[in-house]
Design a protein around this motif. Structure first.
Motif, short mmCIF file in Angstrom:
data_model
loop_
_atom_site.label_atom_id
_atom_site.label_comp_id
_atom_site.label_asym_id
_atom_site.label_seq_id
_atom_site.Cartn_x
_atom_site.Cartn_y
_atom_site.Cartn_z
N ALA A 203 -28.70 62.76 -45.99
CA ALA A 203 -28.59 62.32 -44.59
C ALA A 203 -27.93 60.95 -44.50
O ALA A 203 -27.02 60.73 -43.69
CB ALA A 203 -29.96 62.29 -43.94
N ARG A 204 -28.37 60.02 -45.34
CA ARG A 204 -27.85 58.65 -45.26
C ARG A 204 -26.40 58.56 -45.70
O ARG A 204 -25.58 57.93 -45.04
CB ARG A 204 -28.73 57.70 -46.09
N LEU A 205 -26.07 59.19 -46.84
CA LEU A 205 -24.67 59.16 -47.28
C LEU A 205 -23.79 60.03 -46.40
O LEU A 205 -22.60 59.75 -46.23
CB LEU A 205 -24.55 59.58 -48.75
N GLY A 206 -24.35 61.09 -45.84
CA GLY A 206 -23.59 61.92 -44.91
C GLY A 206 -23.10 61.12 -43.73
O GLY A 206 -21.92 61.16 -43.36
N ALA A 207 -23.99 60.35 -43.12
CA ALA A 207 -23.62 59.50 -41.99
C ALA A 207 -22.62 58.42 -42.43
O ALA A 207 -21.61 58.18 -41.75
CB ALA A 207 -24.86 58.86 -41.38
N GLY A 208 -22.88 57.80 -43.58
CA GLY A 208 -22.01 56.73 -44.06
C GLY A 208 -20.61 57.20 -44.41
O GLY A 208 -19.62 56.57 -44.05
#
Length: 140
Positions: free
Chosen positions: A74-79
């Motif tokens: 989720a975090r790297l997807g957004a980033g």
């Protein structure tokens, strides 16, 4: 709230918009006022700490606002979605507004501030995840 993939996409788009919008405003100050007086390198290096704060605050905002869990996907997807949009927007602006080719845009980067810029792009992409790791470490 919506499902996680939708929240991740919305978070990435918002993250891009916040950072790109602020960078656009700062660039419109940097280029006409700082570059002629200080040169491209110094002007860009002066802007970098401000952009770091914008990246940090924006990443914190989107992770809380979109309730992103502290997991890598989720975090790297957004980033990385935000990074892709940012790079696409910058290249588009360089090619359309400055009438440059992609090669001319890349070649025009100052070697010193260009490396710092690349490091900032990498940090921009991973900052939502970094905040999760820092947050979990502070709760130990």
């Amino acid at each position: 709230m919506s499902n996680l993939p939708t929240r991740t996409i919305k978070a990435g788009i918002m993250y891009f918009a916040l950072v790109f919008g602020t960078g656009f405003v700062l660039g419109s100050i940097r280029v006409p006022f700082l570059v002629p007086r200080l040169g491209e390198r110094v002007a860009e290096l002066i802007e970098m700490p401000l952009m770091f704060v914008v990246v940090l605050v924006s990443a914190r905002f989107i992770t809380k606002h979109f309730n992103l869990p502290a997991n890598v996907l989720a975090r790297l997807g957004a980033g990385f979605l935000a990074l892709g949009l940012l790079v696409a927007a910058e290249v588009l602006l360089a090619v359309v507004l400055q009438d440059r080719t992609l090669g001319e845009f890349v070649a025009s980067r100052d070697p010193v501030s260009g490396i710092v810029y690349l490091a900032m792009l990498a940090l921009f992409a991973v900052m939502p995840l970094v905040l999760a790791r820092v947050g979990s470490a502070s709760h130990v």
